[in-house]
Every structure is written in C-alpha cells, then in structure tokens.
Design a protein around this motif. Structure first.
Motif, PDB file in Angstrom:
ATOM      1  N   THR A 213       0.826  -1.213   0.000  1.00  0.00           N
ATOM      2  CA  THR A 213       0.000   0.000   0.000  1.00  0.00           C
ATOM      3  C   THR A 213       0.860   1.263   0.000  1.00  0.00           C
ATOM      4  O   THR A 213       0.347   2.367   0.193  1.00  0.00           O
ATOM      5  N   THR A 214       2.159   1.076  -0.209  1.00  0.00           N
ATOM      6  CA  THR A 214       3.106   2.189  -0.212  1.00  0.00           C
ATOM      7  C   THR A 214       3.652   2.379  -1.620  1.00  0.00           C
ATOM      8  O   THR A 214       4.099   1.414  -2.252  1.00  0.00           O
ATOM      9  N   ALA A 215       3.627   3.608  -2.104  1.00  0.00           N
ATOM     10  CA  ALA A 215       4.040   3.872  -3.487  1.00  0.00           C
ATOM     11  C   ALA A 215       5.456   3.382  -3.768  1.00  0.00           C
ATOM     12  O   ALA A 215       5.731   2.849  -4.853  1.00  0.00           O
ATOM     13  N   LEU A 216       6.355   3.510  -2.807  1.00  0.00           N
ATOM     14  CA  LEU A 216       7.749   3.092  -3.003  1.00  0.00           C
ATOM     15  C   LEU A 216       7.977   1.636  -2.611  1.00  0.00           C
ATOM     16  O   LEU A 216       9.116   1.158  -2.604  1.00  0.00           O
ATOM     17  N   ASP A 217       6.908   0.926  -2.253  1.00  0.00           N
ATOM     18  CA  ASP A 217       6.893  -0.531  -2.149  1.00  0.00           C
ATOM     19  C   ASP A 217       7.825  -1.113  -1.089  1.00  0.00           C
ATOM     20  O   ASP A 217       8.421  -2.162  -1.287  1.00  0.00           O
ATOM     21  N   ARG A 218       7.947  -0.437   0.043  1.00  0.00           N
ATOM     22  CA  ARG A 218       8.701  -1.003   1.167  1.00  0.00           C
ATOM     23  C   ARG A 218       8.328  -0.277   2.438  1.00  0.00           C
ATOM     24  O   ARG A 218       7.714   0.789   2.411  1.00  0.00           O
ATOM     25  N   LEU A 219       8.704  -0.868   3.581  1.00  0.00           N
ATOM     26  CA  LEU A 219       8.581  -0.183   4.853  1.00  0.00           C
ATOM     27  C   LEU A 219       9.640   0.916   4.950  1.00  0.00           C
ATOM     28  O   LEU A 219      10.695   0.844   4.308  1.00  0.00           O
ATOM     29  N   GLY A 220       9.351   1.912   5.762  1.00  0.00           N
ATOM     30  CA  GLY A 220      10.335   2.966   5.972  1.00  0.00           C
ATOM     31  C   GLY A 220      11.442   2.524   6.909  1.00  0.00           C
ATOM     32  O   GLY A 220      11.311   1.557   7.660  1.00  0.00           O
ATOM     33  N   ARG A 221      12.549   3.239   6.836  1.00  0.00           N
ATOM     34  CA  ARG A 221      13.672   3.060   7.753  1.00  0.00           C
ATOM     35  C   ARG A 221      13.884   4.365   8.509  1.00  0.00           C
ATOM     36  O   ARG A 221      13.595   5.441   7.988  1.00  0.00           O
ATOM     37  N   PRO A 222      14.396   4.305   9.743  1.00  0.00           N
ATOM     38  CA  PRO A 222      14.616   5.539  10.496  1.00  0.00           C
ATOM     39  C   PRO A 222      15.422   6.577   9.722  1.00  0.00           C
ATOM     40  O   PRO A 222      15.155   7.776   9.812  1.00  0.00           O
ATOM     41  N   GLU A 223      16.396   6.119   8.950  1.00  0.00           N
ATOM     42  CA  GLU A 223      17.240   7.040   8.193  1.00  0.00           C
ATOM     43  C   GLU A 223      16.456   7.806   7.134  1.00  0.00           C
ATOM     44  O   GLU A 223      16.823   8.932   6.768  1.00  0.00           O
ATOM     45  N   ASP A 224      15.376   7.202   6.626  1.00  0.00           N
ATOM     46  CA  ASP A 224      14.542   7.893   5.640  1.00  0.00           C
ATOM     47  C   ASP A 224      13.950   9.163   6.242  1.00  0.00           C
ATOM     48  O   ASP A 224      13.869  10.214   5.591  1.00  0.00           O
ATOM     49  N   VAL A 225      13.517   9.060   7.488  1.00  0.00           N
ATOM     50  CA  VAL A 225      12.920  10.207   8.175  1.00  0.00           C
ATOM     51  C   VAL A 225      14.006  11.180   8.619  1.00  0.00           C
ATOM     52  O   VAL A 225      13.854  12.402   8.510  1.00  0.00           O
ATOM     53  N   ALA A 226      15.123  10.639   9.100  1.00  0.00           N
ATOM     54  CA  ALA A 226      16.212  11.486   9.587  1.00  0.00           C
ATOM     55  C   ALA A 226      16.747  12.401   8.496  1.00  0.00           C
ATOM     56  O   ALA A 226      17.091  13.559   8.758  1.00  0.00           O
ATOM     57  N   ASP A 227      16.820  11.905   7.271  1.00  0.00           N
ATOM     58  CA  ASP A 227      17.318  12.738   6.171  1.00  0.00           C
ATOM     59  C   ASP A 227      16.401  13.927   5.915  1.00  0.00           C
ATOM     60  O   ASP A 227      16.860  15.028   5.604  1.00  0.00           O
ATOM     61  N   VAL A 228      15.096  13.718   6.040  1.00  0.00           N
ATOM     62  CA  VAL A 228      14.137  14.811   5.837  1.00  0.00           C
ATOM     63  C   VAL A 228      14.298  15.847   6.939  1.00  0.00           C
ATOM     64  O   VAL A 228      14.304  17.061   6.692  1.00  0.00           O
ATOM     65  N   VAL A 229      14.426  15.389   8.178  1.00  0.00           N
ATOM     66  CA  VAL A 229      14.601  16.301   9.309  1.00  0.00           C
ATOM     67  C   VAL A 229      15.901  17.096   9.148  1.00  0.00           C
ATOM     68  O   VAL A 229      15.923  18.321   9.373  1.00  0.00           O
ATOM     69  N   ALA A 230      16.981  16.421   8.765  1.00  0.00           N
ATOM     70  CA  ALA A 230      18.264  17.099   8.588  1.00  0.00           C
ATOM     71  C   ALA A 230      18.172  18.173   7.506  1.00  0.00           C
ATOM     72  O   ALA A 230      18.759  19.256   7.630  1.00  0.00           O
ATOM     73  N   PHE A 231      17.436  17.886   6.444  1.00  0.00           N
ATOM     74  CA  PHE A 231      17.231  18.881   5.394  1.00  0.00           C
ATOM     75  C   PHE A 231      16.502  20.099   5.948  1.00  0.00           C
ATOM     76  O   PHE A 231      16.916  21.247   5.738  1.00  0.00           O
ATOM     77  N   LEU A 232      15.418  19.873   6.685  1.00  0.00           N
ATOM     78  CA  LEU A 232      14.648  20.987   7.238  1.00  0.00           C
ATOM     79  C   LEU A 232      15.452  21.785   8.262  1.00  0.00           C
ATOM     80  O   LEU A 232      15.195  22.981   8.465  1.00  0.00           O
ATOM     81  N   ALA A 233      16.425  21.148   8.899  1.00  0.00           N
ATOM     82  CA  ALA A 233      17.267  21.828   9.885  1.00  0.00           C
ATOM     83  C   ALA A 233      18.330  22.703   9.234  1.00  0.00           C
ATOM     84  O   ALA A 233      18.937  23.543   9.911  1.00  0.00           O
ATOM     85  N   SER A 234      18.536  22.549   7.945  1.00  0.00           N
ATOM     86  CA  SER A 234      19.639  23.206   7.261  1.00  0.00           C
ATOM     87  C   SER A 234      19.211  24.488   6.570  1.00  0.00           C
ATOM     88  O   SER A 234      18.023  24.792   6.419  1.00  0.00           O
ATOM     89  N   ASP A 235      20.202  25.242   6.094  1.00  0.00           N
ATOM     90  CA  ASP A 235      19.923  26.454   5.332  1.00  0.00           C
ATOM     91  C   ASP A 235      19.279  26.144   3.986  1.00  0.00           C
ATOM     92  O   ASP A 235      18.641  27.019   3.390  1.00  0.00           O
ATOM     93  N   ALA A 236      19.440  24.920   3.508  1.00  0.00           N
ATOM     94  CA  ALA A 236      18.829  24.546   2.233  1.00  0.00           C
ATOM     95  C   ALA A 236      17.307  24.628   2.297  1.00  0.00           C
ATOM     96  O   ALA A 236      16.651  24.786   1.268  1.00  0.00           O
ATOM     97  N   ALA A 237      16.751  24.529   3.511  1.00  0.00           N
ATOM     98  CA  ALA A 237      15.294  24.568   3.687  1.00  0.00           C
ATOM     99  C   ALA A 237      14.824  25.907   4.236  1.00  0.00           C
ATOM    100  O   ALA A 237      13.741  26.001   4.811  1.00  0.00           O
ATOM    101  N   ARG A 238      15.604  26.938   4.028  1.00  0.00           N
ATOM    102  CA  ARG A 238      15.309  28.246   4.627  1.00  0.00           C
ATOM    103  C   ARG A 238      13.990  28.853   4.156  1.00  0.00           C
ATOM    104  O   ARG A 238      13.434  29.728   4.809  1.00  0.00           O
ATOM    105  N   TRP A 239      13.455  28.394   3.014  1.00  0.00           N
ATOM    106  CA  TRP A 239      12.241  28.979   2.448  1.00  0.00           C
ATOM    107  C   TRP A 239      11.039  28.055   2.626  1.00  0.00           C
ATOM    108  O   TRP A 239      10.006  28.231   1.988  1.00  0.00           O
ATOM    109  N   ILE A 240      11.169  27.078   3.517  1.00  0.00           N
ATOM    110  CA  ILE A 240      10.078  26.144   3.807  1.00  0.00           C
ATOM    111  C   ILE A 240       9.662  26.326   5.252  1.00  0.00           C
ATOM    112  O   ILE A 240      10.466  26.139   6.169  1.00  0.00           O
ATOM    113  N   THR A 241       8.407  26.684   5.473  1.00  0.00           N
ATOM    114  CA  THR A 241       7.923  26.831   6.844  1.00  0.00           C
ATOM    115  C   THR A 241       6.415  26.651   6.872  1.00  0.00           C
ATOM    116  O   THR A 241       5.721  26.892   5.877  1.00  0.00           O
ATOM    117  N   GLY A 242       5.917  26.207   8.021  1.00  0.00           N
ATOM    118  CA  GLY A 242       4.488  25.985   8.195  1.00  0.00           C
ATOM    119  C   GLY A 242       3.963  24.778   7.443  1.00  0.00           C
ATOM    120  O   GLY A 242       2.766  24.674   7.195  1.00  0.00           O
TER     121      GLY A 242
END
Length: 257
Positions: A213-242
């Motif tokens: 039932t998942t488009a990418l056809d597997r269960l998630g791994r903690p690192e999958d989520v951690a990479d998203v959080v790390a991106f949002l914590a960085s200057d690369a995500a400076r224009w993303i909020t709310g």
C-alpha cells in the motif's frame, strides 16, 4: 564557503533520541556537524548508545534525562539542556518524543488519553515555549508527526488527534516566528521499521501488506525520516515553513492498479 546543508557550529536538541527515529535524527544531525543534546526519558543505555555512535563518528553529543508528561518535565529537561549548551544558543529543536497509540475509543481510558496528550501535545508545546529564549533568529523547530493524521485508523484515534494538534501548532508558530527567520515544520512518517518495533511487523504477511500500500513498495527506515529532518534543519530549507512533510514513501496514496 560551506554547503547549505552543513550544520557545523550549530547545536540541536532531539527529544526521544535513545532509539528508533529519534536516534537516527540525532546521528544524522551530528554527521552534518551539529553538537547534539540527546534527550531520553527512561532508556539510559539507549541514550548512551546514541551518544557513543555519534562520538565514534567524530561528532559531539551529550545525553540529558527528563521524563515527559509529568509535572516539571520541561524544567528538568532544560536544566540539563542549558548545562550542556554552556551559554551557547540552541539552533535546532526536534520534538520527536511521543507516547504510542492508546487503542480504539472503546478501550482507551481517561488516564491513557491524558498521558497521550501530556506527552505528545503539552510537552512539545511548552518545550517550544522554553526554547524560544535560546533559539537565535534563523533557528529551526521541527516536530515529528504521523501519517495517522490523514488516515482513518480506528486503533489510533486519540494518537492521531495529538499529531493533528502539533501539526496545527507548527503552522501557527511558523506564522508567528517567521519575522525572526525561524522556520517551523512537521515531518510525518508512515510505517517505519526500527530495532525496537520489529516485532510489530512480524505477523506473517503484514510487512508485505503494508509495503503493497506504499508507493515506493517497502517499509520505511529511520534514516529515511532522519534525512528529511536534517534537510529541514539546514539552510537549504530556509524557504520552507508551516508545512507538514510526508515522509512515508507514499503510504495509502490510492490503488496502484
């Protein structure tokens, strides 16, 4: 000139970082250069293992204990956080700690309900409130939510309510704090297999059913989520909020056939 995702010279607090997604987030932020405060509630050995993993990779981390959802929980947490920071600002706050689903409405007790909201809603709210004095302009606040907010799962009604609350909190705080350059976002994982919840997916065929039932056809791994959080914590995500960033691999997007 450092890369936009480089967190060198910054500090981060990750709640619930003794295992699972929280540990992965703490490790990833440290690998990006942040000095990390590893919060834990009861799993002292797990927190020590998180700190050890960070330090073995050349990073900096310290563990701080505070049980969330009880009286004076935020005071206890920030006494440890401020001691660890030693006068430095807190650049990144990640609200990850959460109580697990209490069950369907027919079986949830008032005590379970109150505990769920105390840990999942009250604690992150007042952690943010306390952190505002430590966050410099341009800081980052990231709260881990869940895809339970966009799915109707009868066994997670109260849990989904708590995650809906922190998503709303993130949106409204983003509007308030944007004038300081502080971004506030939520990340919503889906079915994520960790070292501690592996037994939950052990029933014959369950992992395959969820993957189907998942488009990418597997269960998630903690690192999958951690990479998203790390991106949002960085200057690369400076224009993303709310925003609520779905990090579920496309769980329950619709039929694949």
């Amino acid at each position: 000139m450092k890369d936009a995702d480089d967190l060198t010279g910054r500090t981060a607090l990750v709640t619930g970082a003794s295992r699972g997604i929280g540990r992965a987030i703490a490790v990833r932020l440290a690998r990006k250069g942040a000095a990390v405060v590893v919060h834990f509630g009861t799993d002292e050995d797990g927190a020590a293992a998180t700190v050890d993993e960070i330090e073995r990779a050349g990073g900096t981390a310290v563990a701080v204990r505070a049980e969330l959802g009880v009286e004076d929980d935020v005071d206890t947490l920030f006494a440890g956080v401020e001691a660890a920071l030693a006068g430095r600002p807190l650049h990144v706050l990640v609200n990850n700690a959460a109580a697990t689903p209490a069950g369907p409405i027919g079986t949830t007790t008032r005590r379970e309900f109150d505990h769920l909201f105390a840990v999942n809603v009250r604690a992150p709210y007042f952690i943010v409130q306390r952190a505002l004095d430590l966050l410099p302009d341009g800081g980052r606040i990231i709260t881990v939510s869940s895809v339970a907010t966009r799915m109707a799962n009868p066994s997670q009604t109260s849990f989904a309510m708590t995650k809906g609350a922190v998503e709303t909190m993130s949106m409204t705080l983003a509007n308030e704090l944007g004038v300081r350059g502080i971004t506030v976002n939520a990340v919503a994982p889906g079915a994520t297999r960790t070292a501690t919840n592996g037994a939950s997916f052990a029933a014959p065929g369950l992992a395959e059913l969820i993957a189907g039932t998942t488009a990418l056809d597997r269960l998630g791994r903690p690192e999958d989520v951690a990479d998203v959080v790390a991106f949002l914590a960085s200057d690369a995500a400076r224009w993303i909020t709310g925003q609520v960033i779905d990090a579920s691999g496309g769980l329950f997007l619709g039929p694949r056939v």
